[in-house]
Scaffold this active site. Structure first.
Site, PDB file in Angstrom:
ATOM      1  N   GLY A   8       0.720  -1.168   0.088  1.00  0.00           N
ATOM      2  CA  GLY A   8       0.003  -0.018   0.003  1.00  0.00           C
ATOM      3  C   GLY A   8       0.933   1.254  -0.180  1.00  0.00           C
ATOM      4  N   GLY A  11      -0.367   4.841  -0.941  1.00  0.00           N
ATOM      5  CA  GLY A  11      -1.556   5.297  -0.226  1.00  0.00           C
ATOM      6  C   GLY A  11      -0.933   6.395   0.536  1.00  0.00           C
ATOM      7  N   GLN A  12      -2.174   7.228   1.325  1.00  0.00           N
ATOM      8  CA  GLN A  12      -1.871   8.123   2.251  1.00  0.00           C
ATOM      9  C   GLN A  12      -0.749   8.021   3.202  1.00  0.00           C
ATOM     10  OE1 GLN A  12      -4.818   9.212   5.178  1.00  0.00           O
ATOM     11  NE2 GLN A  12      -4.348  11.369   4.928  1.00  0.00           N
ATOM     12  N   ARG A  36      -3.044  -0.727  -6.916  1.00  0.00           N
ATOM     13  CA  ARG A  36      -4.248  -0.043  -7.598  1.00  0.00           C
ATOM     14  C   ARG A  36      -3.575   1.407  -8.185  1.00  0.00           C
ATOM     15  NH1 ARG A  36      -7.815   3.382  -5.883  1.00  0.00           N
ATOM     16  NH2 ARG A  36      -7.157   3.133  -3.572  1.00  0.00           N
ATOM     17  N   ASP A  53      -0.113  -7.281  -5.609  1.00  0.00           N
ATOM     18  CA  ASP A  53      -1.702  -7.589  -5.160  1.00  0.00           C
ATOM     19  C   ASP A  53      -1.598  -8.526  -3.683  1.00  0.00           C
ATOM     20  OD1 ASP A  53      -4.887  -8.492  -6.443  1.00  0.00           O
ATOM     21  OD2 ASP A  53      -4.091  -8.395  -4.444  1.00  0.00           O
ATOM     22  N   TYR A 142     -15.358  -2.290   7.675  1.00  0.00           N
ATOM     23  CA  TYR A 142     -13.833  -1.503   7.886  1.00  0.00           C
ATOM     24  C   TYR A 142     -13.714  -1.847   9.388  1.00  0.00           C
ATOM     25  CZ  TYR A 142      -9.972   2.041   8.406  1.00  0.00           C
ATOM     26  OH  TYR A 142      -9.014   2.148   8.560  1.00  0.00           O
ATOM     27  N   LYS A 146     -10.787  -4.399  10.842  1.00  0.00           N
ATOM     28  CA  LYS A 146      -9.530  -3.903  11.734  1.00  0.00           C
ATOM     29  C   LYS A 146      -9.831  -4.683  12.951  1.00  0.00           C
ATOM     30  CE  LYS A 146      -7.524  -1.139   8.787  1.00  0.00           C
ATOM     31  NZ  LYS A 146      -6.140  -1.344   8.328  1.00  0.00           N
TER      32      LYS A 146
END
Ligand code: VAH
Length: 326
Positions: A8, A11-12, A36, A53, A142, A146
């Site tokens: 990831g 991502g952010q 992605r 992935d 979500y 988690k």
């Protein structure tokens, strides 16, 4: 830690954590992996990048083997609002991906960082001064992934001795990557609106109080936790950590101290409002402070100042590039 893999990484959190880890451990020792989103120039030019992935166990294990990985920062995840639109995909990636990462860590002897979230709390949880150990009945897919992730990480630690550590991260505020489909995205979008249009239309009610953190604090928390001595880490999966708690109204007022004419109106998104209403107003992070010395550096004043300053430079550069691009 010597050889690090970040899933990831586009991502952010991943896009900034990769750069920070490369500064700390050497660019060649930090392998960024995305799937992605396309990686930006910073990420590709500053060190090794590969496409993974996390649902593909063979691909994941091949990367761990090829790059001789000893620590996996597993950030690949579907965030809360998108997860509610695509719950099956969220389970596949958030749980399926985590399980494959834990299996690779077990087989290759890697340590793992797992980003949990305030999303693990829900109805029945005390939402003010939320304790480290309390009722956890999240009602979002979500939050369920988690929470299940926290339990799976604890199982792999106690059953197989895998060194896994996690943080229950609040809403994260950053200027380097655009928001990725989370419930707290308003706290990033508002700064773009303030600088480009002098206004913002907020998708949460003005009095929605949530825990938040400026990204540099989050990056430092991850790195300090992963370097901490393991024997002190009793609540390793996963620690409450926060830096500030505010409402959209309070953030707007802070922005107006720099941009007096800034205005905000509301178009409440019922899905994201319901998610936000199930999350803590502010957490008790004393356990993280006691077990590994957590201490935030940025409050709402410093975060607003930093975001407006850095985002103004970023937007000006994008405008320049746009004007120059034939
Ligand atoms: C989200 N930004 O809104 C993420 C985060 C605590 C919020 O998990 O889904």
């Amino acid at each position: 830690m010597k050889r690090l893999l970040i899933t990831g990484a586009t991502g952010q959190i991943g896009s900034e954590l990769t750069i920070a880890l490369r500064r700390a451990y050497g660019e060649a020792n930090v392998i960024a992996a995305g799937h992605r989103r396309q990686p930006d120039a910073d990420l590709v030019q500053s060190g090794p990048y590969c496409t993974i992935d996390v649902r593909d166990a063979d691909c994941l294990q091949e990367a761990v083997r090829r790059y001789r990985i000893d620590t996996i920062f597993h950030l690949a995840s579907v965030l809360s609002a998108v997860a509610e639109q695509k719950p099956q995909l969220a389970w596949e990636i958030n749980m399926g991906g985590l399980h494959k990462v834990l299996e690779a860590a077990r087989q290759f002897g890697c340590a793992v960082f797992f980003p949990s979230s305030i999303g693990v709390f829900g109805p029945g949880t005390p939402l003010e001064n939320t304790p480290q150990v309390t009722v956890q009945r999240p009602n979002t897919i979500y939050g369920i992934t988690k929470l299940a992730g926290e339990l799976l990480c604890d199982y792999y630690h106690h059953r197989f001795g895998v060194d896994i550590r996690g943080l229950r991260l609040p809403g994260l505020i950053s200027y380097k990557t655009p928001p990725g489909g989370g419930t707290t995205d308003y706290a990033v979008e508002i700064f773009y609106g303030a600088l480009t249009e002098g206004r913002y239309c907020c998708f949460l009610k003005g009095n929605t109080r949530l825990d938040m953190m400026y990204m540099p604090d989050a990056i430092r928390a991850v790195m300090v936790l992963m370097e901490a001595g393991g024997k002190n880490l009793i609540h390793r999966n996963a620690y409450n950590v926060t830096a500030m708690s505010f409402t959209p109204e309070e953030l707007a007022a802070q922005i107006r101290r720099s941009i007096p004419d800034f205005t905000m109106d509301y178009d409440v998104d019922p899905v994201r409002q319901a998610i936000a209403d199930s999350w803590p107003r502010y957490m008790d992070d004393s356990t993280a402070r006691a077990e590994w010395g957590w201490e935030p550096h940025f409050d709402i004043v410093a975060t607003t100042r930093e975001m407006l300053a850095h985002l103004a430079v970023k937007l000006a550069r994008q405008k320049e590039d746009h004007n120059v691009t034939p």
